[in-house]
Design an enzyme around this catalytic site. Structure first.
Site, PDB file in Angstrom:
ATOM      1  N   GLU A  13      26.749 -28.861  31.574  1.00  0.00           N
ATOM      2  CA  GLU A  13      25.321 -29.114  31.371  1.00  0.00           C
ATOM      3  C   GLU A  13      24.489 -28.059  32.110  1.00  0.00           C
ATOM      4  O   GLU A  13      23.475 -27.587  31.598  1.00  0.00           O
ATOM      5  CB  GLU A  13      24.975 -30.541  31.821  1.00  0.00           C
ATOM      6  CG  GLU A  13      23.494 -30.886  31.872  1.00  0.00           C
ATOM      7  CD  GLU A  13      22.754 -30.759  30.547  1.00  0.00           C
ATOM      8  OE1 GLU A  13      23.383 -30.549  29.498  1.00  0.00           O
ATOM      9  OE2 GLU A  13      21.506 -30.840  30.572  1.00  0.00           O
ATOM     10  N   LYS A  18      21.803 -25.596  30.317  1.00  0.00           N
ATOM     11  CA  LYS A  18      20.393 -25.492  30.730  1.00  0.00           C
ATOM     12  C   LYS A  18      20.018 -24.027  30.914  1.00  0.00           C
ATOM     13  O   LYS A  18      18.985 -23.579  30.448  1.00  0.00           O
ATOM     14  CB  LYS A  18      20.127 -26.220  32.052  1.00  0.00           C
ATOM     15  CG  LYS A  18      20.008 -27.716  32.039  1.00  0.00           C
ATOM     16  CD  LYS A  18      18.833 -28.285  31.312  1.00  0.00           C
ATOM     17  CE  LYS A  18      19.029 -28.414  29.852  1.00  0.00           C
ATOM     18  NZ  LYS A  18      19.745 -29.421  29.229  1.00  0.00           N
ATOM     19  N   LYS A  45      13.621 -29.499  19.634  1.00  0.00           N
ATOM     20  CA  LYS A  45      14.005 -30.656  20.443  1.00  0.00           C
ATOM     21  C   LYS A  45      14.821 -31.669  19.643  1.00  0.00           C
ATOM     22  O   LYS A  45      15.718 -32.306  20.166  1.00  0.00           O
ATOM     23  CB  LYS A  45      12.738 -31.320  20.983  1.00  0.00           C
ATOM     24  CG  LYS A  45      13.018 -32.506  21.856  1.00  0.00           C
ATOM     25  CD  LYS A  45      12.576 -32.233  23.264  1.00  0.00           C
ATOM     26  CE  LYS A  45      13.139 -33.221  24.243  1.00  0.00           C
ATOM     27  NZ  LYS A  45      14.271 -32.700  25.006  1.00  0.00           N
ATOM     28  N   ASN A  54      10.670 -31.472   5.923  1.00  0.00           N
ATOM     29  CA  ASN A  54      11.545 -31.423   7.094  1.00  0.00           C
ATOM     30  C   ASN A  54      12.961 -31.666   6.559  1.00  0.00           C
ATOM     31  O   ASN A  54      13.182 -32.658   5.874  1.00  0.00           O
ATOM     32  CB  ASN A  54      11.111 -32.532   8.070  1.00  0.00           C
ATOM     33  CG  ASN A  54      12.171 -32.922   9.078  1.00  0.00           C
ATOM     34  OD1 ASN A  54      12.242 -34.065   9.494  1.00  0.00           O
ATOM     35  ND2 ASN A  54      12.990 -31.983   9.479  1.00  0.00           N
ATOM     36  N   GLY A  55      13.889 -30.753   6.853  1.00  0.00           N
ATOM     37  CA  GLY A  55      15.259 -30.943   6.369  1.00  0.00           C
ATOM     38  C   GLY A  55      15.680 -29.784   5.486  1.00  0.00           C
ATOM     39  O   GLY A  55      15.083 -28.704   5.527  1.00  0.00           O
ATOM     40  N   TRP A  75      10.555 -25.290  11.996  1.00  0.00           N
ATOM     41  CA  TRP A  75      11.737 -24.675  12.591  1.00  0.00           C
ATOM     42  C   TRP A  75      12.492 -24.090  11.411  1.00  0.00           C
ATOM     43  O   TRP A  75      12.983 -24.814  10.545  1.00  0.00           O
ATOM     44  CB  TRP A  75      12.579 -25.723  13.318  1.00  0.00           C
ATOM     45  CG  TRP A  75      13.732 -25.114  14.037  1.00  0.00           C
ATOM     46  CD1 TRP A  75      13.730 -24.560  15.282  1.00  0.00           C
ATOM     47  CD2 TRP A  75      15.079 -24.991  13.560  1.00  0.00           C
ATOM     48  NE1 TRP A  75      14.982 -24.096  15.604  1.00  0.00           N
ATOM     49  CE2 TRP A  75      15.833 -24.343  14.565  1.00  0.00           C
ATOM     50  CE3 TRP A  75      15.729 -25.360  12.381  1.00  0.00           C
ATOM     51  CZ2 TRP A  75      17.189 -24.061  14.429  1.00  0.00           C
ATOM     52  CZ3 TRP A  75      17.081 -25.072  12.241  1.00  0.00           C
ATOM     53  CH2 TRP A  75      17.795 -24.426  13.261  1.00  0.00           C
ATOM     54  N   ARG A 126       9.430 -30.292  17.619  1.00  0.00           N
ATOM     55  CA  ARG A 126      10.391 -30.228  16.526  1.00  0.00           C
ATOM     56  C   ARG A 126      10.581 -28.811  15.988  1.00  0.00           C
ATOM     57  O   ARG A 126      11.455 -28.574  15.156  1.00  0.00           O
ATOM     58  CB  ARG A 126       9.918 -31.110  15.370  1.00  0.00           C
ATOM     59  CG  ARG A 126      10.039 -32.557  15.704  1.00  0.00           C
ATOM     60  CD  ARG A 126       9.476 -33.402  14.599  1.00  0.00           C
ATOM     61  NE  ARG A 126      10.094 -34.689  14.679  1.00  0.00           N
ATOM     62  CZ  ARG A 126      11.079 -35.113  13.901  1.00  0.00           C
ATOM     63  NH1 ARG A 126      11.538 -34.363  12.944  1.00  0.00           N
ATOM     64  NH2 ARG A 126      11.604 -36.282  14.073  1.00  0.00           N
ATOM     65  N   CYS A 184      11.395 -29.530  12.267  1.00  0.00           N
ATOM     66  CA  CYS A 184      10.119 -29.456  11.583  1.00  0.00           C
ATOM     67  C   CYS A 184       9.419 -30.800  11.735  1.00  0.00           C
ATOM     68  O   CYS A 184      10.059 -31.838  11.742  1.00  0.00           O
ATOM     69  CB  CYS A 184      10.210 -29.152  10.091  1.00  0.00           C
ATOM     70  SG  CYS A 184      10.998 -27.595   9.707  1.00  0.00           S
TER      71      CYS A 184
HETATM   72  C1  G6P Z   1      18.866 -30.435  20.608  1.00  0.00           C
HETATM   73  C2  G6P Z   1      18.065 -30.415  21.890  1.00  0.00           C
HETATM   74  C3  G6P Z   1      18.957 -30.825  23.055  1.00  0.00           C
HETATM   75  C4  G6P Z   1      19.575 -32.181  22.785  1.00  0.00           C
HETATM   76  C5  G6P Z   1      20.331 -32.204  21.459  1.00  0.00           C
HETATM   77  C6  G6P Z   1      20.717 -33.620  21.065  1.00  0.00           C
HETATM   78  O1  G6P Z   1      19.817 -29.431  20.644  1.00  0.00           O
HETATM   79  O2  G6P Z   1      17.519 -29.131  22.124  1.00  0.00           O
HETATM   80  O3  G6P Z   1      18.178 -30.885  24.231  1.00  0.00           O
HETATM   81  O4  G6P Z   1      20.454 -32.497  23.821  1.00  0.00           O
HETATM   82  O5  G6P Z   1      19.491 -31.707  20.410  1.00  0.00           O
HETATM   83  O6  G6P Z   1      19.544 -34.352  20.844  1.00  0.00           O
HETATM   84  P1  G6P Z   1      19.415 -35.900  20.937  1.00  0.00           P
HETATM   85  O7  G6P Z   1      17.990 -36.188  20.623  1.00  0.00           O
HETATM   86  O8  G6P Z   1      20.364 -36.474  19.914  1.00  0.00           O
HETATM   87  O9  G6P Z   1      19.803 -36.308  22.314  1.00  0.00           O
END
Ligand code: G6P
Length: 607
Positions: A479, A483, A602, A98-99, A74, A27, A2
């Site tokens: 990874e 993806k 994100k 947020n939270g 979110w 967010r 959020c």
């Molecule tokens: C979320 C994002 C990922 C990211 C992860 C860790 O799940 O969608 O893309 O790798 O958080 O985020 P950070 O900002 O700590 O790398």
């Protein structure tokens, strides 16, 4: 997750709030909303879905007022519909959040007994009602905040406006980040400095437990004990220009193509151009003084940590423990008295990673953070910071931040190897040279996007997939699978190729494509056998290898991509790129929302 914003402006607030929200949409994008003071009364506009939907709503019914708050959601508690969209309001107060308020059920019961009528299923609405109860008892807005905040459990950032109090916004932080922006006769609040960048480059980050009263003239900061405290403002280097796609169809594609530059910049920040050797800033610990390092992260950053384990152990001989932050923080790991903790985070705000950092720091471990966002909560909480120079990453699926993290981690491993005398200088120079060649190799891979697009047409029809790799290519396989599932919604699992026979091979049939990451290294022949084993069972196998590997696979797989030959030490940074493009092209073929995939956000600022 959020995003929250607040403004006290000399001009209409709605446009400024929307601008901030657009920059925070990474967010969360389940719903968005604004509240302003209109003639002293609270007015709201909310819409389900992305900020675009809120903009449409505002065109139909504009929102006047110069003091206001905004939110992009979110969903945590309650469906992503309009009733649950923030701001949540009573007649007296509107709140964005947020939270998570963990004790919201108890609070809601108590407030309902006092006659409060709830209109949403959210935890946030309890805050609005709690504040209203205190306001009705005669408290001023600041007194109501001072009484309400200690009653909230959990991690949160809040922004509030109050009916009849034009020119006042109160913000509070516990666990989730919040920044105050200083303007000319205007004041702002935002989840991060990026949201405030079009408005000001002077920001003050709230410390843990702080809350702040913003008026047009400035801010009064209070700590968790309600004492007035002073908090320094700082200049941020973020550009106010809206981050654009630069002609690319999606942010993710743009970010994939930025990797040669991003990896180059990150390496340039850590390698001395004169000597060609890794030259790091002072670290919070000495490599010779530690016997073990724990690396903790979430998501893609966790796979960067897993790659680093191979580097540190193989090249520097330093034992490495790697853990997922949400596991590490709660399993109370015994901490090595000669240990250190490293966390990796693109955003610098991931709640579990931050908590893991604090856990180790409070128990006396020296902490190092590899982050992309300077000034973020993790950057500020760590004893030392190394920055990845990836620039703002907007696509929810992380790409350039990952390769930039790998660049930093590889340099750290080389620095560790040199200090511990684990590798001779000639070999160290060769490894550093291999790293410096990475941007050129990534460029070469990106030229092969058309071939990758062909492979994606096959994957787009699959329901399930396997990704295999050995050694350094195992985390890369993980990874790659992440993806694919993030943006195409195809179920994909990453496996160590050697584990294939211990279960996953039972899944193989002609409907289950298998992607194998296997450049020609010391373990190549073993992975080549695994490739034959799955091909023999009818699977379509897609192999990411190098020239040497491609010429030795017999019979050849269904599809293969030959990368330029590169020292295996540096190869993970190159091998992951075709997997990113493969996921992107598959998502494109399936027509999913590449930059904002469903249910994801994100920056994960809740547990
Ligand atoms: C979320 C994002 C990922 C990211 C992860 C860790 O799940 O969608 O893309 O790798 O958080 O985020 P950070 O900002 O700590 O790398």
């Amino acid at each position: 997750m959020c995003g929250i914003v607040g403004v006290i402006a000399k001009r209409p607030a709605a446009g400024l709030l929307l601008e901030g929200l657009r920059r925070l949409e990474y967010r969360g994008y389940d719903s968005a909303g604004l509240a302003t003071l209109e003639g002293g009364k609270i007015a709201r506009r909310r819409a389900r879905g992305k900020i675009r939907a809120l903009e449409d709503r505002l065109r139909e019914e504009p929102l006047p007022g110069v003091t206001g708050i905004g939110h992009t959601r979110w969903a945590t508690h309650g469906k992503p519909n309009e009733a649950n969209a923030h701001p949540h309001a009573t007649g007296q107060v509107a709140v964005v959040h947020n939270g998570i308020i963990e004790n919201y059920k108890e609070l809601r019961r108590e407030l309902e007994q006092k006659g409060c009528v709830f209109q949403s299923e959210t935890d946030t609405e309890t805050v609005a009602h709690l504040l209203s109860v205190y306001l009705r008892e005669g408290a001023s807005p600041a007194e109501a905040a001072a009484k309400a905040l200690p009653r909230l459990e959990g991690a949160f950032a809040l922004a509030m406006i109050f009916a009849g109090h034009e020119g006042l916004v109160i913000g509070a932080r516990r666990g989730s980040p919040l920044a105050v922006g200083h303007g000319e006769g205007e004041m702002y609040l935002g989840s991060d400095a990026l949201a405030l960048a079009p408005l000001t480059s002077r920001v003050t980050y709230l410390e843990e437990g702080d809350w702040a009263e913003l008026t047009a003239d400035g801010a009064v900061f209070h700590d968790a004990g309600n004492n007035i405290v002073s908090r320094e403002a700082q200049q941020t280097a973020l550009s106010g220009a809206m981050i654009g796609k630069a002609g690319y169809r999606h942010f993710m594609l743009k970010e994939i193509f930025e990797q040669p530059g991003v990896v180059g910049d990150t390496l340039a920040s850590l390698i001395d151009p004169e000597t060609g050797r890794v030259a790091l800033p002072d670290l919070p610990f000495k490599w010779n003084a530690i016997q073990k390092i724990s690396i903790v992260a979430c998501g893609t950053a966790y796979y960067a940590a897993k790659t680093a384990k191979y580097w540190f152990e193989q090249v520097a001989g330093l034992p490495v423990e790697v853990d997922i932050a949400s596991e590490y923080r709660y399993r109370s790991p015994p901490l090595h008295d000669k240990g250190a903790l490293m966390v990796i985070s693109q955003s610098g705000e991931t709640a579990d990673t931050l908590a893991a950092l604090r856990f180790a720091g409070e128990r006396g471990q020296k902490t190092l953070a590899v982050v992309n966002v300077p000034g973020s909560s993790i950057a500020r909480a760590a004893d030392g910071v190394l920055q990845t120079h990836a620039g703002p990453e907007i696509g929810v699926a992380s790409t350039k931040a990952f390769t930039a993290q790998l660049a930093v981690l590889a340099c750290l491993a080389l620095d560790c190897a040199r200090t511990r005398g684990a590798v001779d200088e000639t070999r160290l120079d060769a490894l550093t040279q291999a790293l410096r060649a990475v941007p050129g190799h990534i460029n070469a891979v990106l030229q092969k996007s058309a071939s990758i697009r062909e492979a994606a047409q096959i994957l787009a029809e699959a329901r399930d997939m396997l990704y295999l790799g050995r050694g350094l290519y195992y985390p890369i396989a993980l990874e790659g699978a992440l993806k694919l599932k993030e943006i195409s919604y195809i179920h994909a699992e990453g496996y160590a190729a050697g584990e294939l026979k211990h279960g996953p091979i039972a899944l193989i049939d002609e409907d289950m494509p298998v992607v194998v990451v296997a450049p020609h290294d010391a373990l190549f022949e073993k992975t080549a056998s695994n490739i034959q084993e799955v091909m023999a069972r009818g699977a379509k196998v897609l192999v990411v290898t190098d020239e040497k590997g491609a010429s030795s696979l017999d019979p050849p797989p269904f599809w293969q991509l030959a990368l330029p030959e590169i020292d295996p030490f540096a190869a993970p940074l190159v091998c992951v790129v075709p997997l990113q493009v493969l996921a992107y092209e598959t998502a494109l073929a399936k027509g999913t929302d590449v930059d904002q995939p469903r249910n994801l956000a994100k920056s994960v600022t809740v547990e």
